[in-house]
Design a protein around this motif. Structure first.
Motif, PDB file in Angstrom:
ATOM      1  N   LEU A 105       0.825  -1.209   0.000  1.00 25.66           N
ATOM      2  CA  LEU A 105       0.000   0.000   0.000  1.00 25.66           C
ATOM      3  C   LEU A 105       0.861   1.262   0.000  1.00 25.66           C
ATOM      4  N   LEU A 106       1.944   1.251   0.761  1.00 26.05           N
ATOM      5  CA  LEU A 106       2.847   2.396   0.762  1.00 26.05           C
ATOM      6  C   LEU A 106       3.504   2.577  -0.598  1.00 26.05           C
ATOM      7  N   SER A 107       3.802   1.477  -1.258  1.00 27.50           N
ATOM      8  CA  SER A 107       4.408   1.560  -2.597  1.00 27.50           C
ATOM      9  C   SER A 107       3.437   2.167  -3.603  1.00 27.50           C
ATOM     10  N   VAL A 108       2.149   1.840  -3.472  1.00 29.89           N
ATOM     11  CA  VAL A 108       1.138   2.459  -4.326  1.00 29.89           C
ATOM     12  C   VAL A 108       1.045   3.953  -4.026  1.00 29.89           C
ATOM     13  N   GLY A 109       1.072   4.299  -2.745  1.00 29.16           N
ATOM     14  CA  GLY A 109       1.061   5.709  -2.380  1.00 29.16           C
ATOM     15  C   GLY A 109       2.274   6.440  -2.930  1.00 29.16           C
ATOM     16  N   LEU A 110       3.424   5.783  -2.915  1.00 28.22           N
ATOM     17  CA  LEU A 110       4.633   6.386  -3.467  1.00 28.22           C
ATOM     18  C   LEU A 110       4.501   6.612  -4.966  1.00 28.22           C
TER      19      LEU A 110
END
Length: 217
Positions: A105-110
């Motif tokens: 999820l953090l990678s998608v946000g990034l």
């Protein structure tokens, strides 16, 4: 008792070996059906655009080649099993899966952040696959649970487990800005940071304090 820190009843049922087996199974399936990689790996376009909401869980079981899966599973074999034996299978599963999901999820946000910064929509389509982020979380947990352990790099160079975590953090942080090979360095950093937060918040353990106590003369 703080419900966040309520421990599971200790149970051991080889969850780490099950995780390894599932990775191998998915690897075989994606080799037979390469189109599955795009659906099971995670990307902003897939998760948000296509509503493939399973991706934050499934991406960590997908690998891009034999070398990719071999080293990730080797790390799980060496480090996940001792963690599971010490913390119990349910705690290990929660740690591993939660760290992996949050990493995705953090990678998608990034990816969305990079879109805003650069204006390049290609960031939304770059897939993230592999257990590497979750594996980095496992490495951190191993260094916290077994701070006096020594890991032999290439089977030759002895490195204390806590020092190895520091080395990995520096390598991944620098590599994100210097490596053009496409390695998901930020995903590895996220794995370390999420694992750190879990250990502090869920377990009430402070890694630096553990390491100081372990090497205090």
């Amino acid at each position: 008792m703080n419900p966040i820190r309520k421990p599971f009843r200790y149970t051991y049922f080889n969850a780490s070996l099950t995780v390894i087996a599932l990775n191998v199974l998915v690897f075989v399936l994606t080799m037979l059906r390469p189109s599955l990689t795009g659906r099971l790996g995670i990307s902003a376009a897939g998760l948000i655009g296509e509503h493939w909401f399973w991706q934050p869980l499934t991406y960590m079981f997908v690998h891009g080649g034999f070398k990719h899966i071999f080293f990730n599973m080797l790390a799980l074999l060496f480090f996940a099993i001792p963690i599971e034996r010490k913390a119990g299978s349910w705690e290990f599963l929660l740690y591993y899966l939660l760290c992996g999901v949050l990493n995705g999820l953090l990678s998608v946000g990034l990816a969305y952040l990079m879109l805003i910064i650069t204006g390049n929509p290609l960031y939304l389509y770059i897939p993230l696959i592999g257990a590497s982020g979750a594996v980095y979380s496992v490495l951190l947990a191993y260094a916290v649970f077994f701070p006096r352990s020594t890991i032999f790099i290439w089977g030759i160079l002895p490195v204390p487990a806590p020092l190895l975590i520091v080395i990995y953090f520096v390598i991944e942080f620098v590599g994100q800005f210097t490596d053009s090979g496409g390695t998901a360095h930020f995903a590895h950093l996220f794995g370390l940071m999420i694992g750190w937060a879990y250990i502090v918040i869920r377990m009430g353990i402070h890694p630096i304090r553990v390491w100081k106590d372990a090497y205090r003369r």
